[in-house]
Design an enzyme around this catalytic site. Structure first.
Site, mmCIF file in Angstrom:
data_model
loop_
_atom_site.group_PDB
_atom_site.id
_atom_site.type_symbol
_atom_site.label_atom_id
_atom_site.label_comp_id
_atom_site.label_asym_id
_atom_site.label_seq_id
_atom_site.Cartn_x
_atom_site.Cartn_y
_atom_site.Cartn_z
ATOM 1 N N GLY A 21 0.775 -1.228 0.000
ATOM 2 C CA GLY A 21 0.000 0.000 0.000
ATOM 3 C C GLY A 21 0.809 1.281 0.000
ATOM 4 O O GLY A 21 0.307 2.329 -0.391
ATOM 5 N N ASP A 22 2.074 1.210 0.436
ATOM 6 C CA ASP A 22 2.924 2.407 0.466
ATOM 7 C C ASP A 22 4.377 1.973 0.274
ATOM 8 O O ASP A 22 5.240 2.270 1.093
ATOM 9 C CB ASP A 22 2.746 3.151 1.790
ATOM 10 C CG ASP A 22 3.425 4.516 1.795
ATOM 11 O OD1 ASP A 22 3.777 5.020 0.713
ATOM 12 O OD2 ASP A 22 3.621 5.072 2.894
ATOM 13 N N LEU A 23 4.626 1.282 -0.823
ATOM 14 C CA LEU A 23 5.933 0.663 -1.047
ATOM 15 C C LEU A 23 6.897 1.665 -1.672
ATOM 16 O O LEU A 23 7.266 1.567 -2.843
ATOM 17 C CB LEU A 23 5.784 -0.583 -1.921
ATOM 18 C CG LEU A 23 6.959 -1.565 -1.905
ATOM 19 C CD1 LEU A 23 7.253 -2.037 -0.497
ATOM 20 C CD2 LEU A 23 6.675 -2.746 -2.816
ATOM 21 N N GLN A 24 7.309 2.622 -0.877
ATOM 22 C CA GLN A 24 8.251 3.645 -1.331
ATOM 23 C C GLN A 24 9.649 3.327 -0.814
ATOM 24 O O GLN A 24 9.832 2.457 0.047
ATOM 25 C CB GLN A 24 7.789 5.024 -0.869
ATOM 26 C CG GLN A 24 7.419 5.099 0.591
ATOM 27 C CD GLN A 24 8.154 6.203 1.328
ATOM 28 O OE1 GLN A 24 9.333 6.443 1.097
ATOM 29 N NE2 GLN A 24 7.451 6.864 2.232
ATOM 30 N N HIS A 56 10.711 2.655 2.794
ATOM 31 C CA HIS A 56 10.121 1.494 3.460
ATOM 32 C C HIS A 56 10.728 0.180 2.981
ATOM 33 O O HIS A 56 10.260 -0.890 3.380
ATOM 34 C CB HIS A 56 8.606 1.481 3.229
ATOM 35 C CG HIS A 56 7.906 2.649 3.826
ATOM 36 N ND1 HIS A 56 6.683 3.094 3.387
ATOM 37 C CD2 HIS A 56 8.278 3.490 4.833
ATOM 38 C CE1 HIS A 56 6.317 4.150 4.092
ATOM 39 N NE2 HIS A 56 7.267 4.415 4.973
#
Length: 308
Positions: free
Chosen positions: A206-209, A212
């Site tokens: 969901g927030d694979l930046q 992370h």
């Protein structure tokens, strides 16, 4: 307007140490190193009295707690994942979350003043091992049994519902913040064209930046952090931040590695990822509306094409 900061959050290292001590975690307050880049949590690197490294997360607002509970469910589901490690929460209270620091280095850290990444990995010359292991890690995540995810209490959005929810979110953003007409028409064309969209859903981070993603000293992905946004949804979600950070060609090569590792792809997947990236203003706008803070409103308006 909601409070920007959770008033119950411990204000000092001593207060945090006192709370941790009630759970038999004894920290050294003079070891605290603060990371203020997170929108939802203040992150602190600390050592206990045995010099073991810990990560402490202090919720910034009360509205982040439901997402933290969601993250706890995800981490329980993924605790035995072989392709990458995830945090092992030892303490989860409304005021404090703790876990032993994972091995590895974030691909990048975030410079809040400059609003940019500070790279720990050469992003212009990414090692092949990073590409291959990232594709493998995402494929392993997406292969998670969705029935078990549902049993764990995670949000499940089948393909039709993904599009319906996004439609409603777009309408809310247009109504409450606004969006440039050209961008709005682009969103609608994408939303209503079946050829872009996958016929399946899967568990996504969901927030694979970059901040992370952890790698070892060879550039191999060995850990993934910050699972508050995880749910069963559109697999393309986990490639949007990669496209933004690394560009189209790198995204293509990660997709190739993903497919080789068993990830399910479809003909217009890259174009779909690009369209999701073009709708990034929806995510920022929702954060502004749901957090109750206007700090990121200018960023949201810029992404929505209506900045002055």
């Amino acid at each position: 307007m909601k409070e920007d900061i959770n008033p119950k959050a411990p204000a000092t290292p001593e207060a945090i140490c006192a709370m941790a001590a009630t759970h038999q975690l004894y920290l050294q307050p003079d070891s605290f190193e603060y990371n203020e880049t997170g929108l939802d949590f203040q992150v602190i690197h600390a050592k206990d009295t045995n010099n073991q490294d810990w990560i402490l997360r202090v919720p910034r607002r009360a509205d982040v707690l439901p997402r933290a509970r969601n993250e706890q469910k995800v981490l329980t589901l993924l605790k035995d994942m072989q392709a990458f490690s995830v945090p092992d929460w030892q303490l989860f209270e409304p005021e404090l979350i703790t876990y032993p620091r994972l091995e590895g280095t974030p691909v990048a850290n975030i410079d809040m003043e400059q609003k940019c990444y500070i790279w720990n990995l050469d992003h212009e010359n990414l090692p092949e091992t990073f590409i291959a292991s990232l594709g493998k890690a995402i494929a392993a995540l997406h292969a998670t049994n969705t029935a078990i995810a549902q049993q764990c209490g995670l949000k499940i959005s089948e393909p039709k519902l993904v599009r319906e929810n996004l439609k409603l979110q777009m309408q809310r953003i247009k109504r409450e913040i606004g969006v440039a007409e050209e961008l709005w028409q682009q969103w609608q064309a994408w939303l209503h064209d079946d050829s872009y969209w996958p016929a399946h859903s899967c568990l996504v981070h969901g927030d694979l930046q970059a901040a992370h993603i952890l790698t070892d000293n060879t550039g191999t992905v060995n850990g993934l952090l910050d699972w508050t946004e995880a749910e069963v949804s559109d697999p393309a979600i986990d490639f949007v931040a990669l496209l933004a950070a690394f560009g189209e060609q790198t995204t293509k090569t990660v997709l190739e590695a993903y497919e080789q590792a068993g990830g399910k792809v479809w003909p217009r997947m890259l174009e779909h990822i690009q369209q999701r990236h073009a709708s990034y203003g929806v995510n920022i706008g929702l954060f502004v509306l749901e957090s109750g803070t206007d700090v990121y409103l200018p960023m949201a308006k810029e992404a929505l094409g209506i900045s002055s």
